[in-house]
Design a protein around this motif. Structure first.
Motif, PDB file in Angstrom:
ATOM      1  N   LEU A 139       2.611  -8.796  -5.443  1.00 56.02           N
ATOM      2  CA  LEU A 139       2.826  -7.520  -6.122  1.00 56.02           C
ATOM      3  C   LEU A 139       3.968  -7.601  -7.127  1.00 56.02           C
ATOM      4  CD1 LEU A 139       2.448  -5.252  -2.973  1.00 56.02           C
ATOM      5  CD2 LEU A 139       0.850  -5.372  -4.889  1.00 56.02           C
ATOM      6  N   ARG A 140       5.015  -8.306  -6.749  1.00 52.12           N
ATOM      7  CA  ARG A 140       6.173  -8.437  -7.641  1.00 52.12           C
ATOM      8  C   ARG A 140       5.789  -9.126  -8.953  1.00 52.12           C
ATOM      9  NH1 ARG A 140       9.169 -10.778  -4.308  1.00 52.12           N
ATOM     10  NH2 ARG A 140      10.187  -8.928  -3.448  1.00 52.12           N
ATOM     11  N   SER A 141       4.832 -10.027  -8.882  1.00 51.51           N
ATOM     12  CA  SER A 141       4.415 -10.770 -10.076  1.00 51.51           C
ATOM     13  C   SER A 141       3.548  -9.930 -11.008  1.00 51.51           C
ATOM     14  CB  SER A 141       3.639 -12.020  -9.667  1.00 51.51           C
ATOM     15  OG  SER A 141       2.342 -11.675  -9.177  1.00 51.51           O
ATOM     16  N   GLY A 142       3.121  -8.758 -10.549  1.00 53.80           N
ATOM     17  CA  GLY A 142       2.239  -7.925 -11.357  1.00 53.80           C
ATOM     18  C   GLY A 142       0.778  -8.279 -11.213  1.00 53.80           C
ATOM     19  N   SER A 143       0.451  -9.123 -10.247  1.00 56.38           N
ATOM     20  CA  SER A 143      -0.938  -9.537 -10.039  1.00 56.38           C
ATOM     21  C   SER A 143      -1.793  -8.387  -9.516  1.00 56.38           C
ATOM     22  CB  SER A 143      -0.971 -10.700  -9.034  1.00 56.38           C
ATOM     23  OG  SER A 143      -2.293 -10.951  -8.606  1.00 56.38           O
ATOM     24  N   ASP A 144      -3.053  -8.368  -9.930  1.00 54.47           N
ATOM     25  CA  ASP A 144      -3.997  -7.428  -9.320  1.00 54.47           C
ATOM     26  C   ASP A 144      -4.997  -8.186  -8.451  1.00 54.47           C
ATOM     27  OD1 ASP A 144      -5.492  -8.663 -11.281  1.00 54.47           O
ATOM     28  OD2 ASP A 144      -6.352  -6.827 -12.086  1.00 54.47           O
ATOM     29  N   ARG A 145      -4.539  -9.274  -7.901  1.00 52.28           N
ATOM     30  CA  ARG A 145      -5.367 -10.087  -6.995  1.00 52.28           C
ATOM     31  C   ARG A 145      -5.856  -9.253  -5.817  1.00 52.28           C
ATOM     32  NH1 ARG A 145      -2.716 -14.931  -3.362  1.00 52.28           N
ATOM     33  NH2 ARG A 145      -4.523 -15.373  -2.033  1.00 52.28           N
ATOM     34  N   TYR A 146      -4.978  -8.400  -5.250  1.00 54.48           N
ATOM     35  CA  TYR A 146      -5.345  -7.538  -4.137  1.00 54.48           C
ATOM     36  C   TYR A 146      -5.514  -6.112  -4.657  1.00 54.48           C
ATOM     37  CZ  TYR A 146      -3.184 -11.386  -1.505  1.00 54.48           C
ATOM     38  OH  TYR A 146      -2.839 -12.621  -1.006  1.00 54.48           O
ATOM     39  N   ASP A 147      -6.635  -5.476  -4.335  1.00 53.05           N
ATOM     40  CA  ASP A 147      -6.848  -4.084  -4.710  1.00 53.05           C
ATOM     41  C   ASP A 147      -6.312  -3.132  -3.651  1.00 53.05           C
ATOM     42  OD1 ASP A 147      -8.645  -4.305  -7.217  1.00 53.05           O
ATOM     43  OD2 ASP A 147      -9.613  -5.638  -5.767  1.00 53.05           O
ATOM     44  N   VAL A 148      -6.632  -3.413  -2.400  1.00 50.89           N
ATOM     45  CA  VAL A 148      -6.236  -2.555  -1.281  1.00 50.89           C
ATOM     46  C   VAL A 148      -5.400  -3.378  -0.312  1.00 50.89           C
ATOM     47  CG1 VAL A 148      -7.052  -1.147   0.653  1.00 50.89           C
ATOM     48  CG2 VAL A 148      -8.272  -1.104  -1.537  1.00 50.89           C
ATOM     49  N   LEU A 149      -4.301  -2.782   0.131  1.00 50.90           N
ATOM     50  CA  LEU A 149      -3.388  -3.473   1.030  1.00 50.90           C
ATOM     51  C   LEU A 149      -3.293  -2.711   2.353  1.00 50.90           C
ATOM     52  CD1 LEU A 149      -1.738  -3.048  -2.015  1.00 50.90           C
ATOM     53  CD2 LEU A 149      -0.741  -5.141  -1.096  1.00 50.90           C
ATOM     54  N   ASN A 150      -3.423  -3.434   3.447  1.00 49.07           N
ATOM     55  CA  ASN A 150      -3.192  -2.860   4.770  1.00 49.07           C
ATOM     56  C   ASN A 150      -1.771  -3.245   5.152  1.00 49.07           C
ATOM     57  OD1 ASN A 150      -3.575  -1.651   7.244  1.00 49.07           O
ATOM     58  ND2 ASN A 150      -4.662  -3.380   8.144  1.00 49.07           N
ATOM     59  N   ILE A 151      -0.845  -2.289   5.051  1.00 47.49           N
ATOM     60  CA  ILE A 151       0.581  -2.597   5.178  1.00 47.49           C
ATOM     61  C   ILE A 151       1.193  -1.919   6.396  1.00 47.49           C
ATOM     62  CG2 ILE A 151       0.916  -2.998   2.713  1.00 47.49           C
ATOM     63  CD1 ILE A 151       2.051  -0.187   2.454  1.00 47.49           C
ATOM     64  N   ASP A 152       2.195  -2.543   6.955  1.00 51.44           N
ATOM     65  CA  ASP A 152       2.969  -1.933   8.020  1.00 51.44           C
ATOM     66  C   ASP A 152       3.539  -0.616   7.509  1.00 51.44           C
ATOM     67  OD1 ASP A 152       5.555  -1.371   9.562  1.00 51.44           O
ATOM     68  OD2 ASP A 152       4.773  -3.070  10.707  1.00 51.44           O
ATOM     69  N   VAL A 153       3.545   0.389   8.374  1.00 47.65           N
ATOM     70  CA  VAL A 153       4.028   1.708   7.932  1.00 47.65           C
ATOM     71  C   VAL A 153       5.453   1.647   7.384  1.00 47.65           C
ATOM     72  CG1 VAL A 153       2.505   3.030   9.451  1.00 47.65           C
ATOM     73  CG2 VAL A 153       4.727   2.263  10.310  1.00 47.65           C
ATOM     74  N   ALA A 154       6.255   0.719   7.883  1.00 49.66           N
ATOM     75  CA  ALA A 154       7.656   0.646   7.456  1.00 49.66           C
ATOM     76  C   ALA A 154       7.801   0.118   6.035  1.00 49.66           C
ATOM     77  CB  ALA A 154       8.456  -0.238   8.409  1.00 49.66           C
ATOM     78  N   TRP A 155       6.765  -0.511   5.492  1.00 50.96           N
ATOM     79  CA  TRP A 155       6.869  -1.073   4.145  1.00 50.96           C
ATOM     80  C   TRP A 155       6.513  -0.071   3.060  1.00 50.96           C
ATOM     81  CZ3 TRP A 155       3.265  -5.767   5.553  1.00 50.96           C
ATOM     82  CH2 TRP A 155       3.880  -6.521   6.565  1.00 50.96           C
ATOM     83  N   THR A 156       5.948   1.052   3.440  1.00 49.04           N
ATOM     84  CA  THR A 156       5.437   1.988   2.438  1.00 49.04           C
ATOM     85  C   THR A 156       6.534   2.439   1.485  1.00 49.04           C
ATOM     86  OG1 THR A 156       3.775   2.768   4.016  1.00 49.04           O
ATOM     87  CG2 THR A 156       4.203   4.146   2.094  1.00 49.04           C
ATOM     88  N   SER A 157       7.686   2.836   2.016  1.00 44.39           N
ATOM     89  CA  SER A 157       8.762   3.319   1.148  1.00 44.39           C
ATOM     90  C   SER A 157       9.268   2.218   0.230  1.00 44.39           C
ATOM     91  CB  SER A 157       9.914   3.873   1.985  1.00 44.39           C
ATOM     92  OG  SER A 157      10.390   2.914   2.907  1.00 44.39           O
ATOM     93  N   GLU A 158       9.406   1.002   0.761  1.00 43.86           N
ATOM     94  CA  GLU A 158       9.895  -0.120  -0.047  1.00 43.86           C
ATOM     95  C   GLU A 158       8.923  -0.448  -1.175  1.00 43.86           C
ATOM     96  OE1 GLU A 158      11.231  -4.800   0.627  1.00 43.86           O
ATOM     97  OE2 GLU A 158      10.221  -3.696   2.216  1.00 43.86           O
ATOM     98  N   PHE A 159       7.637  -0.542  -0.856  1.00 47.36           N
ATOM     99  CA  PHE A 159       6.624  -0.886  -1.856  1.00 47.36           C
ATOM    100  C   PHE A 159       6.471   0.239  -2.879  1.00 47.36           C
ATOM    101  CE2 PHE A 159       3.873  -4.269   0.511  1.00 47.36           C
ATOM    102  CZ  PHE A 159       5.016  -4.966   0.847  1.00 47.36           C
ATOM    103  N   ALA A 160       6.543   1.491  -2.402  1.00 48.64           N
ATOM    104  CA  ALA A 160       6.403   2.621  -3.327  1.00 48.64           C
ATOM    105  C   ALA A 160       7.576   2.687  -4.287  1.00 48.64           C
ATOM    106  CB  ALA A 160       6.279   3.926  -2.537  1.00 48.64           C
ATOM    107  N   ALA A 161       8.799   2.489  -3.758  1.00 48.08           N
ATOM    108  CA  ALA A 161       9.987   2.548  -4.607  1.00 48.08           C
ATOM    109  C   ALA A 161       9.975   1.461  -5.670  1.00 48.08           C
ATOM    110  CB  ALA A 161      11.245   2.427  -3.744  1.00 48.08           C
ATOM    111  N   ALA A 162       9.336   0.335  -5.357  1.00 46.34           N
ATOM    112  CA  ALA A 162       9.252  -0.767  -6.322  1.00 46.34           C
ATOM    113  C   ALA A 162       8.181  -0.534  -7.377  1.00 46.34           C
ATOM    114  CB  ALA A 162       8.974  -2.075  -5.580  1.00 46.34           C
ATOM    115  N   GLY A 163       7.383   0.523  -7.213  1.00 42.26           N
ATOM    116  CA  GLY A 163       6.331   0.808  -8.179  1.00 42.26           C
ATOM    117  C   GLY A 163       5.074  -0.004  -7.982  1.00 42.26           C
ATOM    118  N   TRP A 164       4.902  -0.572  -6.801  1.00 41.19           N
ATOM    119  CA  TRP A 164       3.762  -1.449  -6.535  1.00 41.19           C
ATOM    120  C   TRP A 164       2.519  -0.705  -6.070  1.00 41.19           C
ATOM    121  CZ3 TRP A 164       7.060  -5.199  -3.065  1.00 41.19           C
ATOM    122  CH2 TRP A 164       7.955  -5.913  -3.887  1.00 41.19           C
TER     123      TRP A 164
END
Length: 425
Positions: free
Chosen positions: A89-114
Protein backbone atom coordinates in the motif's frame (compact mmCIF):
# COMPACT_ATOMS: atom_id res chain seq x y z
CA UNK A 1 -0.34 1.70 -10.40
CA UNK A 2 -1.00 -2.03 -10.57
CA UNK A 3 2.07 -4.20 -11.10
CA UNK A 4 2.24 -5.66 -14.61
CA UNK A 5 2.12 -9.42 -14.88
CA UNK A 6 5.80 -9.47 -15.85
CA UNK A 7 6.92 -7.48 -12.84
CA UNK A 8 4.65 -9.19 -10.34
CA UNK A 9 4.78 -12.75 -11.62
CA UNK A 10 7.72 -13.88 -9.52
CA UNK A 11 6.47 -12.40 -6.25
CA UNK A 12 2.87 -13.47 -6.83
CA UNK A 13 3.59 -16.97 -8.04
CA UNK A 14 3.74 -18.79 -4.73
CA UNK A 15 0.67 -17.05 -3.34
CA UNK A 16 -1.37 -17.54 -6.49
CA UNK A 17 -0.44 -21.20 -6.85
CA UNK A 18 -1.47 -21.68 -3.21
CA UNK A 19 -4.71 -19.82 -3.89
CA UNK A 20 -5.37 -21.90 -7.01
CA UNK A 21 -5.88 -18.83 -9.18
CA UNK A 22 -4.07 -16.78 -11.79
CA UNK A 23 -3.91 -13.20 -12.99
CA UNK A 24 -5.48 -12.44 -16.36
CA UNK A 25 -3.09 -10.45 -18.58
CA UNK A 26 -3.67 -8.51 -21.73
CA UNK A 27 -1.52 -8.86 -24.84
CA UNK A 28 0.56 -5.89 -23.72
CA UNK A 29 1.54 -7.63 -20.50
CA UNK A 30 -0.72 -5.57 -18.22
CA UNK A 31 -3.78 -6.79 -16.37
CA UNK A 32 -7.10 -6.07 -18.02
CA UNK A 33 -9.30 -3.33 -16.50
CA UNK A 34 -12.76 -1.90 -16.91
CA UNK A 35 -13.32 1.84 -16.94
CA UNK A 36 -16.53 1.78 -14.86
CA UNK A 37 -14.97 0.69 -11.59
CA UNK A 38 -15.76 -2.94 -12.29
CA UNK A 39 -13.57 -5.89 -13.09
CA UNK A 40 -11.72 -8.79 -11.57
CA UNK A 41 -10.53 -8.45 -7.99
CA UNK A 42 -7.75 -9.61 -5.72
CA UNK A 43 -8.56 -10.15 -2.05
CA UNK A 44 -5.62 -10.43 0.32
CA UNK A 45 -5.87 -11.99 3.76
CA UNK A 46 -3.88 -13.75 6.40
CA UNK A 47 -3.83 -17.54 6.18
CA UNK A 48 -7.35 -19.03 6.04
CA UNK A 49 -6.80 -21.94 8.42
CA UNK A 50 -10.26 -23.45 8.01
CA UNK A 51 -10.50 -23.04 4.23
CA UNK A 52 -14.07 -21.74 4.37
CA UNK A 53 -13.30 -18.44 2.60
CA UNK A 54 -12.29 -20.17 -0.61
CA UNK A 55 -15.70 -21.88 -0.77
CA UNK A 56 -17.50 -18.59 -0.15
CA UNK A 57 -15.55 -16.92 -2.95
CA UNK A 58 -16.18 -19.86 -5.29
CA UNK A 59 -19.91 -19.09 -5.06
CA UNK A 60 -19.24 -15.44 -5.93
CA UNK A 61 -17.03 -16.40 -8.87
CA UNK A 62 -19.65 -18.75 -10.33
CA UNK A 63 -22.29 -16.02 -10.13
CA UNK A 64 -20.06 -13.18 -11.37
CA UNK A 65 -17.30 -14.54 -13.63
CA UNK A 66 -16.53 -11.08 -15.05
CA UNK A 67 -15.67 -9.96 -11.51
CA UNK A 68 -13.79 -13.05 -10.43
CA UNK A 69 -11.98 -12.80 -7.10
CA UNK A 70 -8.45 -14.14 -6.73
CA UNK A 71 -7.60 -14.98 -3.14
CA UNK A 72 -4.06 -14.26 -1.97
CA UNK A 73 -3.20 -15.74 1.41
CA UNK A 74 -0.28 -14.30 3.33
CA UNK A 75 1.37 -16.07 6.29
CA UNK A 76 -0.74 -16.62 9.42
CA UNK A 77 1.46 -14.41 11.64
CA UNK A 78 -0.27 -11.03 12.02
CA UNK A 79 2.93 -8.98 12.02
CA UNK A 80 4.03 -10.51 8.71
CA UNK A 81 0.60 -9.93 7.18
CA UNK A 82 0.66 -6.29 8.23
CA UNK A 83 4.21 -5.84 6.93
CA UNK A 84 3.41 -7.22 3.48
CA UNK A 85 0.15 -5.32 3.16
CA UNK A 86 1.61 -2.01 4.31
CA UNK A 87 4.63 -2.35 2.01
CA UNK A 88 2.34 -2.83 -0.99
CA UNK A 89 0.00 0.00 0.00
CA UNK A 90 2.82 2.39 0.83
CA UNK A 91 4.22 1.94 -2.67
CA UNK A 92 0.93 3.04 -4.22
CA UNK A 93 0.33 -0.38 -5.77
CA UNK A 94 -3.18 -1.48 -6.67
CA UNK A 95 -2.13 -5.12 -6.62
CA UNK A 96 -4.72 -5.78 -3.87
CA UNK A 97 -8.28 -4.50 -4.32
CA UNK A 98 -9.80 -5.74 -1.07
CA UNK A 99 -7.92 -6.22 2.18
CA UNK A 100 -8.97 -8.35 5.14
CA UNK A 101 -7.23 -6.45 7.94
CA UNK A 102 -6.99 -6.76 11.69
CA UNK A 103 -9.42 -4.32 13.30
CA UNK A 104 -6.51 -2.56 15.02
CA UNK A 105 -4.94 -1.59 11.68
CA UNK A 106 -7.93 0.31 10.36
CA UNK A 107 -7.02 3.65 11.96
CA UNK A 108 -3.37 3.37 10.91
CA UNK A 109 -4.18 2.45 7.29
CA UNK A 110 -6.94 5.06 7.05
CA UNK A 111 -4.73 7.84 8.43
CA UNK A 112 -2.09 6.96 5.84
CA UNK A 113 -4.64 7.42 3.05
CA UNK A 114 -4.44 3.79 1.95
CA UNK A 115 -8.15 2.98 2.31
CA UNK A 116 -11.06 4.20 0.23
CA UNK A 117 -13.78 5.65 2.52
CA UNK A 118 -17.07 3.78 2.31
CA UNK A 119 -20.64 4.99 1.92
CA UNK A 120 -22.24 3.66 5.10
CA UNK A 121 -25.70 3.74 3.53
CA UNK A 122 -24.63 1.03 1.10
CA UNK A 123 -24.07 -1.57 3.83
CA UNK A 124 -26.29 -3.12 6.54
CA UNK A 125 -24.27 -1.75 9.46
CA UNK A 126 -27.43 -1.24 11.54
CA UNK A 127 -27.80 -5.03 11.64
CA UNK A 128 -24.32 -5.46 13.15
CA UNK A 129 -23.41 -5.62 16.82
CA UNK A 130 -22.94 -1.87 17.57
CA UNK A 131 -19.38 -1.92 19.01
CA UNK A 132 -17.92 -3.62 15.95
CA UNK A 133 -18.76 -0.66 13.71
CA UNK A 134 -16.53 1.57 15.82
CA UNK A 135 -13.51 -0.58 14.86
CA UNK A 136 -14.06 0.39 11.22
CA UNK A 137 -14.27 4.16 11.67
CA UNK A 138 -11.59 6.81 11.81
CA UNK A 139 -11.91 10.57 11.67
CA UNK A 140 -15.68 10.27 11.75
CA UNK A 141 -15.85 8.20 8.55
CA UNK A 142 -16.35 4.54 7.73
CA UNK A 143 -13.10 3.32 6.19
CA UNK A 144 -13.76 -0.42 6.36
CA UNK A 145 -16.59 -2.84 6.96
CA UNK A 146 -16.73 -5.19 9.96
CA UNK A 147 -16.43 -8.77 8.79
CA UNK A 148 -15.48 -10.94 11.78
CA UNK A 149 -15.59 -9.90 15.41
CA UNK A 150 -14.09 -11.39 18.55
CA UNK A 151 -13.94 -10.83 22.28
CA UNK A 152 -12.02 -12.56 25.02
CA UNK A 153 -13.77 -15.15 27.19
CA UNK A 154 -12.88 -16.82 30.48
CA UNK A 155 -12.61 -20.60 30.17
CA UNK A 156 -12.74 -22.47 33.47
CA UNK A 157 -12.65 -26.05 34.73
CA UNK A 158 -16.31 -26.58 35.59
CA UNK A 159 -15.65 -30.05 37.00
CA UNK A 160 -13.13 -28.69 39.49
CA UNK A 161 -15.25 -25.74 40.62
CA UNK A 162 -18.33 -27.95 40.94
CA UNK A 163 -16.37 -30.36 43.13
CA UNK A 164 -15.37 -27.45 45.36
CA UNK A 165 -18.87 -25.98 45.44
CA UNK A 166 -17.61 -22.80 43.78
CA UNK A 167 -19.08 -20.65 41.01
CA UNK A 168 -16.96 -19.17 38.19
CA UNK A 169 -15.44 -15.80 39.09
CA UNK A 170 -17.07 -12.51 38.18
CA UNK A 171 -14.44 -10.22 39.74
CA UNK A 172 -10.68 -10.07 39.87
CA UNK A 173 -10.74 -10.82 43.59
CA UNK A 174 -12.75 -13.99 43.03
CA UNK A 175 -10.44 -15.05 40.20
CA UNK A 176 -7.37 -14.49 42.37
CA UNK A 177 -8.83 -16.35 45.36
CA UNK A 178 -9.80 -19.41 43.32
CA UNK A 179 -6.54 -19.42 41.36
CA UNK A 180 -4.58 -19.26 44.64
CA UNK A 181 -6.56 -21.78 46.68
CA UNK A 182 -8.36 -24.24 44.38
CA UNK A 183 -5.83 -24.66 41.57
CA UNK A 184 -2.97 -26.00 43.77
CA UNK A 185 -5.28 -28.63 45.33
CA UNK A 186 -5.66 -30.20 41.88
CA UNK A 187 -2.09 -29.68 40.70
CA UNK A 188 -3.17 -26.94 38.31
CA UNK A 189 -1.77 -23.55 37.39
CA UNK A 190 -4.16 -20.74 38.27
CA UNK A 191 -4.66 -18.35 35.37
CA UNK A 192 -3.12 -17.53 32.02
CA UNK A 193 -3.72 -15.26 29.09
CA UNK A 194 -1.45 -14.22 26.24
CA UNK A 195 1.54 -12.66 27.99
CA UNK A 196 4.45 -12.99 25.55
CA UNK A 197 5.46 -9.49 24.36
CA UNK A 198 3.44 -9.38 21.11
CA UNK A 199 0.01 -8.15 20.01
CA UNK A 200 -1.73 -10.53 22.43
CA UNK A 201 -0.14 -8.87 25.45
CA UNK A 202 -1.28 -5.47 24.19
CA UNK A 203 -4.83 -6.85 24.14
CA UNK A 204 -4.57 -8.38 27.64
CA UNK A 205 -3.05 -5.19 29.05
CA UNK A 206 -5.60 -2.89 27.43
CA UNK A 207 -8.40 -5.12 28.76
CA UNK A 208 -7.03 -4.80 32.29
CA UNK A 209 -6.65 -1.02 32.01
CA UNK A 210 -10.10 -0.53 30.50
CA UNK A 211 -11.75 -2.84 33.02
CA UNK A 212 -10.26 -0.76 35.83
CA UNK A 213 -11.86 2.33 34.29
CA UNK A 214 -8.83 3.69 32.45
CA UNK A 215 -7.66 4.11 28.87
CA UNK A 216 -4.41 4.24 26.95
CA UNK A 217 -5.12 6.90 24.32
CA UNK A 218 -7.99 9.24 23.50
CA UNK A 219 -9.11 11.42 20.59
CA UNK A 220 -8.12 8.74 18.07
CA UNK A 221 -4.54 8.65 19.24
CA UNK A 222 -3.98 12.38 19.68
CA UNK A 223 -3.92 12.34 23.49
CA UNK A 224 -2.16 10.06 25.98
CA UNK A 225 -4.39 9.07 28.92
CA UNK A 226 -2.59 6.06 30.38
CA UNK A 227 -0.95 7.86 33.34
CA UNK A 228 -3.83 7.21 35.74
CA UNK A 229 -4.70 5.34 38.92
CA UNK A 230 -6.92 3.04 36.85
CA UNK A 231 -4.08 2.09 34.51
CA UNK A 232 -1.80 1.39 37.47
CA UNK A 233 -4.51 -0.81 38.97
CA UNK A 234 -4.85 -2.78 35.73
CA UNK A 235 -1.11 -3.34 35.30
CA UNK A 236 -0.78 -4.20 39.00
CA UNK A 237 -3.45 -6.91 38.61
CA UNK A 238 -1.37 -8.67 35.97
CA UNK A 239 2.02 -8.09 37.59
CA UNK A 240 0.72 -9.09 41.01
CA UNK A 241 -0.59 -12.37 39.65
CA UNK A 242 2.91 -13.35 38.52
CA UNK A 243 4.50 -12.09 41.74
CA UNK A 244 2.08 -14.08 43.89
CA UNK A 245 2.26 -17.19 41.72
CA UNK A 246 -1.34 -17.60 40.61
CA UNK A 247 -0.18 -16.59 37.13
CA UNK A 248 2.67 -19.02 36.40
CA UNK A 249 6.00 -17.67 35.13
CA UNK A 250 5.67 -19.86 32.04
CA UNK A 251 2.59 -17.85 31.01
CA UNK A 252 4.96 -14.98 30.15
CA UNK A 253 5.86 -17.05 27.06
CA UNK A 254 2.27 -17.83 26.03
CA UNK A 255 0.57 -16.74 22.86
CA UNK A 256 -2.94 -17.95 21.93
CA UNK A 257 -1.96 -21.49 21.06
CA UNK A 258 0.42 -22.09 23.97
CA UNK A 259 -2.22 -20.93 26.44
CA UNK A 260 -4.94 -22.99 24.73
CA UNK A 261 -2.86 -26.14 24.86
CA UNK A 262 -2.09 -25.60 28.53
CA UNK A 263 -5.80 -25.44 29.30
CA UNK A 264 -6.79 -28.18 26.87
CA UNK A 265 -4.14 -30.53 28.27
CA UNK A 266 -5.59 -30.12 31.75
CA UNK A 267 -2.85 -27.97 33.30
CA UNK A 268 -4.78 -24.75 33.93
CA UNK A 269 -7.82 -23.77 36.02
CA UNK A 270 -8.64 -20.49 34.22
CA UNK A 271 -7.81 -19.25 30.72
CA UNK A 272 -8.42 -15.96 28.95
CA UNK A 273 -8.68 -16.66 25.22
CA UNK A 274 -10.84 -16.22 22.11
CA UNK A 275 -13.97 -18.21 21.15
CA UNK A 276 -12.09 -20.51 18.76
CA UNK A 277 -10.81 -22.42 21.80
CA UNK A 278 -14.29 -23.77 22.57
CA UNK A 279 -14.48 -26.08 19.59
CA UNK A 280 -10.94 -27.39 19.97
CA UNK A 281 -11.27 -27.97 23.71
CA UNK A 282 -14.51 -29.89 23.09
CA UNK A 283 -12.98 -32.44 20.72
CA UNK A 284 -12.50 -36.05 21.71
CA UNK A 285 -8.73 -35.72 22.02
CA UNK A 286 -9.05 -32.88 24.56
CA UNK A 287 -8.46 -33.75 28.20
CA UNK A 288 -11.04 -31.18 29.26
CA UNK A 289 -13.83 -32.09 26.82
CA UNK A 290 -17.12 -31.89 28.69
CA UNK A 291 -15.35 -30.56 31.79
CA UNK A 292 -15.16 -26.81 31.16
CA UNK A 293 -17.40 -23.79 30.99
CA UNK A 294 -17.23 -20.26 29.58
CA UNK A 295 -18.18 -16.93 31.17
CA UNK A 296 -17.40 -13.27 30.44
CA UNK A 297 -14.01 -12.06 31.57
CA UNK A 298 -14.05 -10.72 35.15
CA UNK A 299 -13.14 -7.17 36.04
CA UNK A 300 -12.52 -5.36 39.33
CA UNK A 301 -16.22 -5.21 40.26
CA UNK A 302 -17.95 -7.34 37.63
CA UNK A 303 -17.64 -8.22 33.94
CA UNK A 304 -14.60 -6.78 32.21
CA UNK A 305 -14.52 -4.16 29.49
CA UNK A 306 -12.80 -6.37 26.95
CA UNK A 307 -11.01 -5.67 23.70
CA UNK A 308 -12.63 -6.27 20.34
CA UNK A 309 -10.74 -8.59 18.05
CA UNK A 310 -11.60 -9.73 14.55
CA UNK A 311 -11.07 -8.30 11.11
CA UNK A 312 -12.46 -5.64 8.79
CA UNK A 313 -12.73 -5.55 5.02
CA UNK A 314 -11.32 -2.48 3.29
CA UNK A 315 -10.88 -1.26 -0.28
CA UNK A 316 -7.47 -0.13 -1.47
CA UNK A 317 -7.60 3.57 -2.28
CA UNK A 318 -5.73 2.79 -5.52
CA UNK A 319 -8.03 -0.01 -6.67
CA UNK A 320 -9.40 0.51 -10.17
CA UNK A 321 -12.40 -1.68 -9.45
CA UNK A 322 -13.98 -0.01 -6.45
CA UNK A 323 -17.57 -0.70 -7.53
CA UNK A 324 -16.93 -4.42 -7.79
CA UNK A 325 -14.99 -4.27 -4.53
CA UNK A 326 -17.91 -2.59 -2.73
CA UNK A 327 -20.26 -5.28 -4.04
CA UNK A 328 -17.88 -7.93 -2.72
CA UNK A 329 -17.94 -6.29 0.71
CA UNK A 330 -21.75 -6.36 0.62
CA UNK A 331 -21.68 -10.04 -0.28
CA UNK A 332 -19.18 -11.03 2.41
CA UNK A 333 -21.12 -9.16 5.09
CA UNK A 334 -24.55 -10.42 4.03
CA UNK A 335 -26.48 -12.51 6.55
CA UNK A 336 -26.11 -15.63 4.42
CA UNK A 337 -22.32 -15.41 4.28
CA UNK A 338 -22.07 -14.28 7.89
CA UNK A 339 -23.84 -17.50 8.87
CA UNK A 340 -21.18 -19.43 6.95
CA UNK A 341 -18.43 -17.43 8.68
CA UNK A 342 -19.68 -19.04 11.90
CA UNK A 343 -20.75 -22.50 10.78
CA UNK A 344 -17.91 -23.20 8.33
CA UNK A 345 -15.16 -20.92 9.60
CA UNK A 346 -15.93 -21.16 13.34
CA UNK A 347 -15.43 -17.38 13.51
CA UNK A 348 -17.74 -14.93 15.33
CA UNK A 349 -19.98 -13.07 12.86
CA UNK A 350 -20.87 -9.37 13.07
CA UNK A 351 -24.62 -9.82 12.45
CA UNK A 352 -26.44 -9.35 15.77
CA UNK A 353 -29.42 -11.60 14.98
CA UNK A 354 -27.25 -14.67 14.54
CA UNK A 355 -26.33 -14.66 18.23
CA UNK A 356 -29.95 -15.41 19.17
CA UNK A 357 -30.64 -18.02 16.50
CA UNK A 358 -31.74 -21.14 18.45
CA UNK A 359 -30.15 -23.60 16.00
CA UNK A 360 -26.82 -21.77 16.09
CA UNK A 361 -26.88 -21.50 19.89
CA UNK A 362 -27.38 -25.27 20.12
CA UNK A 363 -24.36 -25.77 17.85
CA UNK A 364 -22.26 -23.00 19.45
CA UNK A 365 -23.43 -22.75 23.08
CA UNK A 366 -21.01 -19.92 23.89
CA UNK A 367 -22.80 -17.46 21.57
CA UNK A 368 -24.90 -15.70 24.25
CA UNK A 369 -21.81 -15.23 26.42
CA UNK A 370 -19.83 -13.99 23.45
CA UNK A 371 -22.56 -11.52 22.53
CA UNK A 372 -22.48 -10.14 26.07
CA UNK A 373 -18.69 -9.84 25.89
CA UNK A 374 -18.70 -8.14 22.48
CA UNK A 375 -21.30 -5.59 23.60
CA UNK A 376 -19.14 -4.70 26.61
CA UNK A 377 -15.90 -4.53 24.63
CA UNK A 378 -14.11 -1.64 22.95
CA UNK A 379 -11.52 -1.38 20.16
CA UNK A 380 -7.81 -1.39 20.85
CA UNK A 381 -6.25 2.08 21.23
CA UNK A 382 -6.79 3.90 17.94
CA UNK A 383 -3.73 5.62 16.52
CA UNK A 384 -2.25 6.53 13.15
CA UNK A 385 0.95 5.07 14.64
CA UNK A 386 -0.65 1.96 16.06
CA UNK A 387 2.31 -0.33 15.48
CA UNK A 388 4.60 1.90 17.57
CA UNK A 389 1.94 2.15 20.28
CA UNK A 390 1.54 -1.61 20.23
CA UNK A 391 5.28 -2.23 20.66
CA UNK A 392 5.52 0.24 23.54
CA UNK A 393 2.59 -1.28 25.46
CA UNK A 394 3.75 -4.87 25.15
CA UNK A 395 7.36 -4.10 26.10
CA UNK A 396 6.51 -2.04 29.18
CA UNK A 397 3.79 -4.34 30.51
CA UNK A 398 5.96 -7.41 30.01
CA UNK A 399 8.70 -5.78 32.08
CA UNK A 400 6.16 -5.15 34.85
CA UNK A 401 4.87 -8.73 34.75
CA UNK A 402 8.44 -10.07 34.76
CA UNK A 403 9.04 -8.04 37.94
CA UNK A 404 11.71 -5.88 36.30
CA UNK A 405 9.71 -2.73 37.00
CA UNK A 406 6.97 -1.77 39.41
CA UNK A 407 3.49 -1.19 37.95
CA UNK A 408 3.73 2.47 39.01
CA UNK A 409 7.03 3.04 37.22
CA UNK A 410 5.87 0.98 34.24
CA UNK A 411 2.82 3.19 33.71
CA UNK A 412 4.90 6.36 34.05
CA UNK A 413 7.39 5.01 31.52
CA UNK A 414 4.63 3.98 29.13
CA UNK A 415 3.11 7.46 29.33
CA UNK A 416 6.47 9.03 28.44
CA UNK A 417 7.02 6.68 25.51
CA UNK A 418 3.51 7.22 24.17
CA UNK A 419 3.88 11.01 24.43
CA UNK A 420 7.00 10.73 22.25
CA UNK A 421 5.13 8.58 19.72
CA UNK A 422 2.04 10.80 19.61
CA UNK A 423 3.96 14.06 19.23
CA UNK A 424 6.67 12.96 16.79
CA UNK A 425 6.83 14.90 13.56
Amino acid sequence: MRWTCAAGRGLLAAALIFAGSSVACSSTGGETHDSDGRGQLTLVTGGDITGYLRSVLDDWNRARPAEKVTLVELPEAADEVRAQMSTSLRSGSDRYDVLNIDVAWTSEFAAAGWLSPLNADRFPTKRFLPPVVDTATFGGRLHALPYVTNAGLLYYRKDVLDREGEKPPHTWAELERLAKTVAPKYGLDGYAGQFLPYEGLTVNAAEAVQSAGGSVLADEGARVTVDSAAARKGVAFLAGGVRDGWIPDKALTYKEEESRKSFQDGRLLFLRNWPYVHGLASRGDSKVAGKFGVVPLPGPDGPAAGILGGSNLAINANSRHKESAADLLSYLTSEKVQRRVLTEGALPPVWADLYGDPALVRQFPYLPTLRESVLAARPRPKSPRYEQVNLAIQAVVHDAMAQRETPEHAVERLARELETIVHQD
